[in-house]
Design a protein around this motif. Sequence first.
Motif, PDB file in Angstrom:
ATOM      1  N   LEU A  53     -12.940   3.178   6.280  1.00 28.36           N
ATOM      2  CA  LEU A  53     -13.653   3.404   7.550  1.00 28.36           C
ATOM      3  C   LEU A  53     -13.699   2.503   8.341  1.00 28.36           C
ATOM      4  O   LEU A  53     -13.381   2.725   9.521  1.00 28.36           O
ATOM      5  CB  LEU A  53     -15.082   4.179   7.221  1.00 28.36           C
ATOM      6  N   TYR A  54     -13.953   1.449   8.002  1.00 29.24           N
ATOM      7  CA  TYR A  54     -14.065   0.034   8.862  1.00 29.24           C
ATOM      8  C   TYR A  54     -12.529  -0.176   9.407  1.00 29.24           C
ATOM      9  O   TYR A  54     -12.922  -0.428  10.385  1.00 29.24           O
ATOM     10  CB  TYR A  54     -14.495  -0.925   7.850  1.00 29.24           C
ATOM     11  N   ARG A  55     -11.613  -0.225   8.814  1.00 28.26           N
ATOM     12  CA  ARG A  55     -10.319  -0.506   9.536  1.00 28.26           C
ATOM     13  C   ARG A  55     -10.020   0.671  10.436  1.00 28.26           C
ATOM     14  O   ARG A  55      -9.429   0.499  11.438  1.00 28.26           O
ATOM     15  CB  ARG A  55      -9.165  -0.445   8.489  1.00 28.26           C
ATOM     16  N   LYS A  56     -10.313   2.075  10.204  1.00 31.95           N
ATOM     17  CA  LYS A  56     -10.157   3.030  11.018  1.00 31.95           C
ATOM     18  C   LYS A  56     -10.935   2.872  12.615  1.00 31.95           C
ATOM     19  O   LYS A  56     -10.470   3.221  13.516  1.00 31.95           O
ATOM     20  CB  LYS A  56     -10.444   4.523  10.697  1.00 31.95           C
ATOM     21  N   TRP A  57     -12.221   2.435  12.258  1.00 33.25           N
ATOM     22  CA  TRP A  57     -13.128   2.355  13.358  1.00 33.25           C
ATOM     23  C   TRP A  57     -12.618   1.067  14.043  1.00 33.25           C
ATOM     24  O   TRP A  57     -12.711   1.053  15.408  1.00 33.25           O
ATOM     25  CB  TRP A  57     -14.648   2.185  12.861  1.00 33.25           C
ATOM     26  N   LYS A  58     -12.183   0.000  13.507  1.00 33.83           N
ATOM     27  CA  LYS A  58     -11.742  -1.164  14.368  1.00 33.83           C
ATOM     28  C   LYS A  58     -10.541  -0.823  15.107  1.00 33.83           C
ATOM     29  O   LYS A  58     -10.456  -1.343  16.244  1.00 33.83           O
ATOM     30  CB  LYS A  58     -11.496  -2.382  13.148  1.00 33.83           C
ATOM     31  N   LYS A  59      -9.596  -0.311  14.461  1.00 29.82           N
ATOM     32  CA  LYS A  59      -8.148   0.435  15.255  1.00 29.82           C
ATOM     33  C   LYS A  59      -8.499   1.505  16.074  1.00 29.82           C
ATOM     34  O   LYS A  59      -7.703   1.575  17.004  1.00 29.82           O
ATOM     35  CB  LYS A  59      -7.157   0.466  14.098  1.00 29.82           C
TER      36      LYS A  59
END
Length: 317
Positions: free
Chosen positions: A177-183
């Motif tokens: 979820l963090y990677r999706k939110w960051k990108k």
Amino acid sequence: MQKISIILFGLLLSFSGLAETHIATQKLDRSEIQIGDHIQLTISLQTDENNAIIFPALSDTMDSRIVFISVENIDTIQERRRSIRTYSRVFTLTIFESGEYIFPPLPFLIRTPDSIDFFKVLTNYETIIVTAPEVDLVAGIRDIREIWGIPITFREILPFLLILLLVGLLTFAGIYLYRKWKKQEPLLIFKPKPVIPAHVEALESLEKLRLKQLWQNNLVKEYYTELTDILRIYTEKGLHISAIEMTSDEFIEAVENSEFENKSKLLELLRNTLPTADLVKFAKAEPLADQHDRCFKEVKLFVELTMPKEKVEEEKS
């Protein structure tokens, strides 16, 4: 005199065979125990099945140092060839003082069917020796046995494995979820369902209808209902004419007001098929077999004539 003696002797034997026998016993499963061990006392009576019996009350006759732990239900055994039954009951006992103990004879009360009074039948007596464990007064106090090491079972480990798995899944989900939110990407990507062209769906439905052989099995109304449904659904999806909600006349009029290249041929097909289907569905008409096949071919031709031209060329190639 000799014959009389033989007859009397035979009668004596027969009377002795008919006479009732009452055998009462008590038996311990061991003759020696240590303090606190469990022993089983079995008391039983063998008598005629028609007799009424009363078991003895052990607490009234036993030594007060004998402790009763449990008592089982009365067990009955029937002999095959005689009307003799054996009644038995098992008592579980224990003793906490060393010494020799005597189990006195126990009285069973019996009453025969032709009597109103009970009479007693006594069991044998039993003895048991209770010993105390040997104690070494010189040696120090120690455990009787060493402590056993019990291995850990999978059931005991399973809760910890489940917790570890849950922590791992939560960690993975958090990183994802963090990677999706960051990108700034969507969390889930759904692949669109492929759209089946209206003419392909209609031709497949017509082939399924042909294989059902409805009119061949005297299901003529069902056959024309499904045939016209295929035609109307195709017209609404592929030609954008709301044929599902139209009557047959409105359907024909909508095609007549359209700008199809081969409009006259389409109108001819509809004017042949739709009235026949209406007569079957609403007037219970029974067309001939060649009319069933003709209507099927006309609906199929209607679909083929209105198909996109590029699709037709691709299929031909």
